[in-house]
Design an enzyme around this catalytic site. Structure first.
Site, PDB file in Angstrom:
ATOM      1  N   ASN A 166      41.311  39.177  38.909  1.00  0.00           N
ATOM      2  CA  ASN A 166      42.860  38.934  39.310  1.00  0.00           C
ATOM      3  C   ASN A 166      43.455  39.110  38.197  1.00  0.00           C
ATOM      4  O   ASN A 166      44.538  38.118  38.395  1.00  0.00           O
ATOM      5  CB  ASN A 166      43.833  37.668  41.069  1.00  0.00           C
ATOM      6  CG  ASN A 166      42.845  38.550  41.723  1.00  0.00           C
ATOM      7  OD1 ASN A 166      42.059  39.664  42.333  1.00  0.00           O
ATOM      8  ND2 ASN A 166      41.341  37.149  42.640  1.00  0.00           N
TER       9      ASN A 166
ATOM     10  N   ARG B 151      45.717  40.159  29.264  1.00  0.00           N
ATOM     11  CA  ARG B 151      45.816  38.488  29.577  1.00  0.00           C
ATOM     12  C   ARG B 151      43.784  37.566  29.606  1.00  0.00           C
ATOM     13  O   ARG B 151      44.574  36.685  29.170  1.00  0.00           O
ATOM     14  CB  ARG B 151      46.399  38.198  31.053  1.00  0.00           C
ATOM     15  CG  ARG B 151      46.469  36.779  31.431  1.00  0.00           C
ATOM     16  CD  ARG B 151      47.532  36.543  32.571  1.00  0.00           C
ATOM     17  NE  ARG B 151      47.624  34.714  32.262  1.00  0.00           N
ATOM     18  CZ  ARG B 151      46.829  33.862  33.546  1.00  0.00           C
ATOM     19  NH1 ARG B 151      45.764  34.482  34.325  1.00  0.00           N
ATOM     20  NH2 ARG B 151      47.039  32.916  33.302  1.00  0.00           N
TER      21      ARG B 151
ATOM     22  N   ARG C 234      40.295  29.997  37.755  1.00  0.00           N
ATOM     23  CA  ARG C 234      39.108  30.689  36.884  1.00  0.00           C
ATOM     24  C   ARG C 234      38.534  29.506  35.625  1.00  0.00           C
ATOM     25  O   ARG C 234      37.669  29.628  35.909  1.00  0.00           O
ATOM     26  CB  ARG C 234      39.555  31.817  35.939  1.00  0.00           C
ATOM     27  CG  ARG C 234      40.350  32.574  36.540  1.00  0.00           C
ATOM     28  CD  ARG C 234      40.986  33.661  35.909  1.00  0.00           C
ATOM     29  NE  ARG C 234      41.740  34.787  36.660  1.00  0.00           N
ATOM     30  CZ  ARG C 234      43.303  34.329  36.543  1.00  0.00           C
ATOM     31  NH1 ARG C 234      43.106  33.402  36.419  1.00  0.00           N
ATOM     32  NH2 ARG C 234      44.037  35.463  36.980  1.00  0.00           N
TER      33      ARG C 234
ATOM     34  N   LYS D  99      31.285  41.299  43.031  1.00  0.00           N
ATOM     35  CA  LYS D  99      32.207  42.288  41.768  1.00  0.00           C
ATOM     36  C   LYS D  99      31.262  41.819  40.608  1.00  0.00           C
ATOM     37  O   LYS D  99      31.162  42.249  39.809  1.00  0.00           O
ATOM     38  CB  LYS D  99      33.412  42.638  41.853  1.00  0.00           C
ATOM     39  CG  LYS D  99      33.833  43.102  41.323  1.00  0.00           C
ATOM     40  CD  LYS D  99      35.277  43.680  41.368  1.00  0.00           C
ATOM     41  CE  LYS D  99      36.637  42.811  40.649  1.00  0.00           C
ATOM     42  NZ  LYS D  99      36.467  43.145  39.138  1.00  0.00           N
TER      43      LYS D  99
ATOM     44  N   PRO E  66      29.382  47.817  40.274  1.00  0.00           N
ATOM     45  CA  PRO E  66      30.616  47.069  39.965  1.00  0.00           C
ATOM     46  C   PRO E  66      31.822  48.077  40.844  1.00  0.00           C
ATOM     47  O   PRO E  66      32.269  49.294  40.396  1.00  0.00           O
ATOM     48  CB  PRO E  66      30.998  47.041  38.483  1.00  0.00           C
ATOM     49  CG  PRO E  66      29.932  46.570  37.859  1.00  0.00           C
ATOM     50  CD  PRO E  66      29.319  47.685  38.564  1.00  0.00           C
TER      51      PRO E  66
ATOM     52  N   ASP F  57      35.671  47.552  42.190  1.00  0.00           N
ATOM     53  CA  ASP F  57      36.735  47.545  41.717  1.00  0.00           C
ATOM     54  C   ASP F  57      37.447  47.752  42.928  1.00  0.00           C
ATOM     55  O   ASP F  57      37.286  49.506  43.406  1.00  0.00           O
ATOM     56  CB  ASP F  57      37.604  46.700  41.035  1.00  0.00           C
ATOM     57  CG  ASP F  57      37.308  48.170  40.248  1.00  0.00           C
ATOM     58  OD1 ASP F  57      37.220  49.444  39.838  1.00  0.00           O
ATOM     59  OD2 ASP F  57      38.471  48.196  38.732  1.00  0.00           O
TER      60      ASP F  57
END
Length: 281
Positions: free
Chosen positions: A122, A127, A171, A213, A230, A232
């Site tokens: 997320n 970032r 996280r 994922k 993966p 997404d």
């Protein structure tokens, strides 16, 4: 053809794209320093690398370091042209190969890749890079002009409060859980390359916050398990739009095909989905 220069080594790599390889969402410790030039750190070694046409220069590197470290990291001994020939039997993958077929799947450090994709949840690429950079600056060892990626033992000794400056949010607790489980042997990263895929996925998902994922990303980008795929938001959209009957079984290795498709959808074919915040895998 590899040639030594006074300030590094040069190699001719037709079909290779440095910018696509380092800016396709698979790694987060590379910064663009000039047009077609990047600087980064891998396993405690600094590198500045640049590309001019087919010529790629590895600055300040000996032939021995190039062969032992960077040729391996950039997966230069793998025949990607053979893969693209297989993928191009599918019309969408053919377009993806034309758009970004210069991507190589980097052979990253497994622990670093696992942590990076825990952080990626997320999140957006700027970032992610910021959190990873702060993690290294706070807990890594000095390495040239930067810092190495901290090992699991170093992070396992930390408290949640000590990780607060990373600004990693929810996280942080997942990073700590990963570090502690890898350090105490609950999760054996050294066994994962040889495990059957389902067992490898299950091993990684012993870590809090590592779902399907993140596990798939860690397997593909950290363990070079090219059968990993993966999925997404971008890939879900691509599968629904182009492959309603399922992704073509012949497109092996699936992980490389997925990376071409991901970058093509994200950067090369914006009509497929509306503009949105740039995200990682």
């Amino acid at each position: 053809m590899l040639t030594s220069q006074s300030n590094g080594v040069e190699i001719s790599l037709p079909g290779f794209s440095l910018s696509d390889t380092l800016d396709c969402g698979q790694a987060f410790r590379w910064e663009q320093t000039a047009e077609n030039a990047f600087s980064g750190i891998h396993r405690g070694k600094n590198l500045t690398v640049s590309q001019n046409g087919d010529t790629v220069r590895f600055w300040g590197v000996t032939e021995e370091e190039f062969s032992d470290v960077w040729a391996v990291y950039f997966d230069l001994d793998t025949d990607y042209n053979a893969m693209k020939a297989v993928f191009s039997a599918d019309p969408t993958l053919k377009k993806a190969c034309r758009f970004c077929g210069g991507i190589r799947l980097l052979r990253q450090d497994p622990w670093e890749a696992l942590c990076s994709f825990i952080i990626s949840q997320n999140n957006n690429i700027p970032r992610i890079k910021g959190i990873v950079g702060r993690l290294c600056a706070e807990f890594g060892d000095p390495c040239g002009e930067g810092f190495s990626f901290p090992g699991p033992e170093r992070l396992a000794a930390c408290s949640a409060e000590e990780l607060a400056p990373l600004r990693a949010g929810f996280r942080a607790k997942y990073i700590l859980d990963a570090a502690r489980k890898v350090s105490d042997g609950t999760v054996r990263l050294d066994k994962i390359p040889a495990l059957p895929m389902e067992e490898a996925r299950a091993e990684l998902q012993k870590i809090s916050g590592v779902g399907p994922k993140v596990a798939e990303c860690a397997l593909l980008y950290g363990f070079h398990r090219l059968e990993a795929f993966p999925v997404d938001t971008w890939i879900k959209k691509a599968l629904a739009e182009f492959y309603p009957q399922g992704f073509p079984a012949f497109a092996e290795p699936r992980g490389v095909a997925q990376q071409y498709l991901f970058h093509y959808i994200r950067r090369g074919n914006p009509a497929v989905m509306p503009p949105r915040q740039d995200t990682s895998q």
